[in-house]
Design a protein around this motif. Structure first.
Motif, PDB file in Angstrom:
ATOM      1  N   GLU A 111      50.077  26.045  30.270  1.00 11.20           N
ATOM      2  CA  GLU A 111      49.250  26.905  29.441  1.00 11.20           C
ATOM      3  C   GLU A 111      47.784  26.779  29.816  1.00 11.20           C
ATOM      4  N   GLN A 112      47.043  27.851  29.585  1.00  9.71           N
ATOM      5  CA  GLN A 112      45.603  27.833  29.799  1.00  9.71           C
ATOM      6  C   GLN A 112      44.946  26.833  28.863  1.00  9.71           C
ATOM      7  N   LEU A 113      43.804  26.343  29.286  1.00  8.88           N
ATOM      8  CA  LEU A 113      43.019  25.461  28.423  1.00  8.88           C
ATOM      9  C   LEU A 113      42.415  26.269  27.285  1.00  8.88           C
ATOM     10  N   SER A 114      42.315  25.642  26.120  1.00 10.19           N
ATOM     11  CA  SER A 114      41.596  26.273  25.014  1.00 10.19           C
ATOM     12  C   SER A 114      40.107  26.252  25.353  1.00 10.19           C
ATOM     13  N   GLU A 115      39.318  26.965  24.600  1.00  6.49           N
ATOM     14  CA  GLU A 115      37.869  26.988  24.865  1.00  6.49           C
ATOM     15  C   GLU A 115      37.268  25.586  24.749  1.00  6.49           C
ATOM     16  N   ALA A 116      37.673  24.827  23.737  1.00  3.88           N
ATOM     17  CA  ALA A 116      37.159  23.464  23.556  1.00  3.88           C
ATOM     18  C   ALA A 116      37.586  22.561  24.711  1.00  3.88           C
ATOM     19  N   GLU A 117      38.837  22.676  25.138  1.00  8.12           N
ATOM     20  CA  GLU A 117      39.328  21.869  26.264  1.00  8.12           C
ATOM     21  C   GLU A 117      38.583  22.227  27.547  1.00  8.12           C
ATOM     22  N   ARG A 118      38.330  23.506  27.720  1.00  9.60           N
ATOM     23  CA  ARG A 118      37.621  23.990  28.910  1.00  9.60           C
ATOM     24  C   ARG A 118      36.196  23.419  28.973  1.00  9.60           C
ATOM     25  N   VAL A 119      35.486  23.480  27.858  1.00  9.56           N
ATOM     26  CA  VAL A 119      34.114  22.970  27.805  1.00  9.56           C
ATOM     27  C   VAL A 119      34.100  21.478  28.122  1.00  9.56           C
ATOM     28  N   GLU A 120      34.994  20.737  27.501  1.00  9.86           N
ATOM     29  CA  GLU A 120      35.057  19.289  27.731  1.00  9.86           C
ATOM     30  C   GLU A 120      35.399  18.975  29.186  1.00  9.86           C
ATOM     31  N   ALA A 121      36.369  19.680  29.745  1.00  9.16           N
ATOM     32  CA  ALA A 121      36.802  19.435  31.123  1.00  9.16           C
ATOM     33  C   ALA A 121      35.684  19.757  32.112  1.00  9.16           C
ATOM     34  N   LEU A 122      34.999  20.864  31.911  1.00  9.37           N
ATOM     35  CA  LEU A 122      33.943  21.256  32.840  1.00  9.37           C
ATOM     36  C   LEU A 122      32.726  20.346  32.745  1.00  9.37           C
ATOM     37  N   ASP A 123      32.502  19.757  31.573  1.00  6.16           N
ATOM     38  CA  ASP A 123      31.425  18.766  31.439  1.00  6.16           C
ATOM     39  C   ASP A 123      31.687  17.570  32.346  1.00  6.16           C
ATOM     40  N   GLY A 124      32.958  17.245  32.563  1.00  3.42           N
ATOM     41  CA  GLY A 124      33.326  16.122  33.416  1.00  3.42           C
ATOM     42  C   GLY A 124      33.408  16.470  34.894  1.00  3.42           C
TER      43      GLY A 124
END
Length: 96
Positions: free
Chosen positions: A3-16
């Motif tokens: 499944e696609q990342l949720s918006e919150a998961e996406r923000v957290e992942a891209l911060d890393g």
């Protein structure tokens, strides 16, 4: 199915993943690499290929002499997924 990342998961992942750019139009992440020569670029691609096989997740990429550009997205999920983040982290570990 992945499944696609949720918006919150996406923000957290891209911060890393500060060296990866978000390609919103493709719902993907992109990173370019530059090496001293073709042999180094090709060696890097070989290492990434081995990781891709292990993770069963294959990047879109291109190579021009000493440059490699990698695009990560999960086609089955219709966009960015945790598999892309895992792959990006593994790629980053090669160049740290």
């Amino acid at each position: 199915m992945t499944e696609q990342l949720s918006e919150a998961e996406r923000v957290e992942a891209l911060d890393g993943l500060p060296d990866w750019d978000n390609d919103e139009a493709r719902d993907a992440i992109v990173r370019g690499f530059t090496f001293d020569n073709f042999s180094q670029a090709f060696g890097f691609m070989t290492q990434v290929a081995l990781i891709a096989e292990k993770l069963d997740h294959h990047p879109e990429w291109s190579n021009m002499w000493n440059r490699v550009e990698i695009v990560l997205t999960t086609h089955d999920a219709g966009g960015l997924s945790g598999r892309d983040i895992e792959m990006a982290q593994a790629i980053d570990a090669l160049v740290e």
